[in-house]
Scaffold this motif. Structure first.
Motif, PDB file in Angstrom:
ATOM      1  N   PRO A  16      -3.456   0.332 -12.550  1.00  0.00           N
ATOM      2  CA  PRO A  16      -4.603  -0.531 -12.868  1.00  0.00           C
ATOM      3  C   PRO A  16      -5.193  -0.292 -14.125  1.00  0.00           C
ATOM      4  O   PRO A  16      -5.977  -1.252 -14.842  1.00  0.00           O
ATOM      5  CB  PRO A  16      -5.672  -0.526 -11.641  1.00  0.00           C
ATOM      6  N   ASP A  74       1.136  -6.451 -11.861  1.00  0.00           N
ATOM      7  CA  ASP A  74       0.169  -7.143 -10.781  1.00  0.00           C
ATOM      8  C   ASP A  74       1.615  -7.996  -9.726  1.00  0.00           C
ATOM      9  O   ASP A  74       2.188  -8.561 -10.634  1.00  0.00           O
ATOM     10  CB  ASP A  74      -0.670  -7.837 -11.262  1.00  0.00           C
ATOM     11  N   GLU A 132       0.884  -1.275   0.102  1.00  0.00           N
ATOM     12  CA  GLU A 132       0.073  -0.071   0.050  1.00  0.00           C
ATOM     13  C   GLU A 132       0.691   1.392   0.017  1.00  0.00           C
ATOM     14  O   GLU A 132       0.575   2.174  -0.719  1.00  0.00           O
ATOM     15  CB  GLU A 132      -0.880   0.028   1.083  1.00  0.00           C
ATOM     16  N   ALA A 143       0.481   0.565  -4.435  1.00  0.00           N
ATOM     17  CA  ALA A 143      -0.275  -0.774  -5.029  1.00  0.00           C
ATOM     18  C   ALA A 143      -1.821  -0.865  -4.415  1.00  0.00           C
ATOM     19  O   ALA A 143      -2.044  -0.538  -3.151  1.00  0.00           O
ATOM     20  CB  ALA A 143       0.268  -1.960  -4.767  1.00  0.00           C
ATOM     21  N   LYS A 144      -2.829  -1.247  -5.061  1.00  0.00           N
ATOM     22  CA  LYS A 144      -3.984  -1.600  -4.683  1.00  0.00           C
ATOM     23  C   LYS A 144      -4.061  -3.109  -4.144  1.00  0.00           C
ATOM     24  O   LYS A 144      -3.640  -3.946  -5.132  1.00  0.00           O
ATOM     25  CB  LYS A 144      -5.132  -1.200  -5.613  1.00  0.00           C
ATOM     26  N   VAL A 145      -4.406  -3.045  -2.899  1.00  0.00           N
ATOM     27  CA  VAL A 145      -3.859  -4.560  -2.384  1.00  0.00           C
ATOM     28  C   VAL A 145      -5.425  -5.267  -2.101  1.00  0.00           C
ATOM     29  O   VAL A 145      -6.455  -4.930  -1.435  1.00  0.00           O
ATOM     30  CB  VAL A 145      -3.439  -4.599  -0.905  1.00  0.00           C
ATOM     31  N   LYS A 146      -5.275  -6.698  -2.463  1.00  0.00           N
ATOM     32  CA  LYS A 146      -6.512  -7.628  -2.379  1.00  0.00           C
ATOM     33  C   LYS A 146      -5.651  -8.611  -1.428  1.00  0.00           C
ATOM     34  O   LYS A 146      -4.621  -9.181  -1.846  1.00  0.00           O
ATOM     35  CB  LYS A 146      -7.163  -8.139  -3.404  1.00  0.00           C
ATOM     36  N   GLY A 191      -1.304  -7.208  -5.110  1.00  0.00           N
ATOM     37  CA  GLY A 191      -1.071  -5.862  -5.294  1.00  0.00           C
ATOM     38  C   GLY A 191      -1.238  -5.511  -6.704  1.00  0.00           C
ATOM     39  O   GLY A 191      -0.656  -6.192  -7.630  1.00  0.00           O
ATOM     40  N   SER A 192      -1.589  -4.422  -7.182  1.00  0.00           N
ATOM     41  CA  SER A 192      -1.668  -3.831  -8.382  1.00  0.00           C
ATOM     42  C   SER A 192      -1.203  -2.415  -8.619  1.00  0.00           C
ATOM     43  O   SER A 192      -1.818  -1.711  -7.917  1.00  0.00           O
ATOM     44  CB  SER A 192      -3.063  -4.103  -9.264  1.00  0.00           C
ATOM     45  N   ILE A 193      -0.369  -2.029  -9.751  1.00  0.00           N
ATOM     46  CA  ILE A 193      -0.116  -0.693  -9.975  1.00  0.00           C
ATOM     47  C   ILE A 193      -0.504  -0.375 -11.017  1.00  0.00           C
ATOM     48  O   ILE A 193      -0.592  -1.331 -12.012  1.00  0.00           O
ATOM     49  CB  ILE A 193       1.299  -0.195  -9.483  1.00  0.00           C
TER      50      ILE A 193
END
Length: 331
Positions: free
Chosen positions: A110, A171, A78, A82-85, A106-108
């Motif tokens: 997106p 990702d 985070e 990154a957006k985290v799941k 994590g994704s940057i």
């Protein structure tokens, strides 16, 4: 005769035009590569990411060290934008336990449609079955686990700090439960399933986004050892040979050819196998290999030697800088 001469002249002009066009495209491509500003990968930062994981203690599932590391990795992703799941699931082990596991994703960038998948496992082995002492104690997993995670975190850190961003989305998956397969010499082996790579098996059947895919994936496993050698692993060459060649050629071009050896070796059951076979995403494995070993791996593998003493900032830099170059060259 004039018609023949005219025809030959026209063909000559067409060939000349095509040749000029090809030369022009090559010049443009070469110029683009020269103008490409690839951010610097810090081996020191990656080393610290590895050290922090090791300081939590062995990251064996169902332990406090594992739980604290999970919090740390989510927080770091985070912090790095990154957006985290997370994927929470339970899995049986070969020795009758039920583990609570977490894949961290994590994704940057997106919004980028073209995506590269980077992966490593973050758990550690609960026994040192290849050691001559303390066989029943968990290992630090500085290289086998923490090094791959450390390299990926520093890649994201370098991208976040850079003014220019890559033209692809990235990702990240930190797979859990990779390292608890049956020990060598186990008298009763249960061949009903593969007990290794529990996190990648689960994710490949239950992707975090339905229908998720990526242009290709790169798995990092044991990528921080002193004077490490990375040969072209068998499953990687079967499923994604062009990606293997891309990475190995890039390493050679930027001065890290002594780490990335142009030689195909045996196939290894690792997380990338399930991403390829079940997840249908072409993924390669950058994994340490010792050509003198009887079982593929360097002598620290699944022993207490796998600690910070064998981690090299230079090796971490070689792998991380190579991958940044590969990422930034994607158009």
């Amino acid at each position: 005769m004039k018609n023949i001469i005219s025809s030959i002249f026209i063909v000559f002009l067409l060939i000349s035009c095509d040749s000029s066009k090809e030369k022009k495209e090559n010049i443009v491509n070469d110029t683009e590569k020269k103008d490409l500003q690839v951010p610097n990968f810090s081996g020191g930062n990656a080393y610290q990411f590895v050290q922090t994981q090791v300081d939590f203690g062995p990251r064996v599932p169902n332990t406090e060290s594992h739980a604290e590391t999970e919090k740390y990795l989510i927080s770091q992703l985070e912090t790095l934008g990154a957006k985290v799941k997370t994927q929470k699931f339970k899995a049986d082990t070969y020795d009758g336990e039920v583990w609570n596991l977490t894949n961290i994703i994590g994704s940057i960038q997106p919004d980028q449609k073209k995506r590269i998948l980077l992966a490593a496992h973050w758990d550690t082995r609960k026994i040192a079955d290849k050691d001559n002492e303390r066989k029943d104690e968990p290992i630090d997993g500085a290289n086998d686990g923490a090094s791959g995670v450390g390299v990926i975190l520093e890649i994201l850190n370098a991208i976040q700090k850079a003014e220019n961003k890559p033209n692809v989305g990235i990702d990240v998956i930190f797979f859990d439960g990779e390292d608890n397969g049956e020990p060598q010499g186990l008298a009763r082996r249960d061949a009903s399933k593969t007990w290794w790579c529990l996190g990648s098996q689960y994710w490949s059947k239950n992707k975090h986004i339905p229908g998720y895919s990526a242009y290709y994936g790169i798995l990092l496993d044991m990528v921080g050892g002193i004077d490490a050698q990375f040969h072209k692993e068998g499953h990687s060459m079967k499923y994604a040979p062009s990606i293997v060649d891309k990475v190995w050629n890039t390493a050679d071009q930027i001065g890290y050819g002594r780490y990335f050896i142009n030689n195909q070796v045996a196939s290894i059951t690792d997380d990338h196998y399930f991403v390829n076979e079940i997840g249908k995403i072409p993924m390669i494995d950058i994994i340490a290999h010792d050509p003198t070993s009887m079982d593929f791996f360097p002598d620290f593998h699944h022993t207490h030697k796998d600690n910070m003493d064998i981690i090299s900032q230079e090796t971490l830099k070689a792998v991380g800088q190579t991958l940044l170059q590969v990422i930034y060259e994607e158009q």
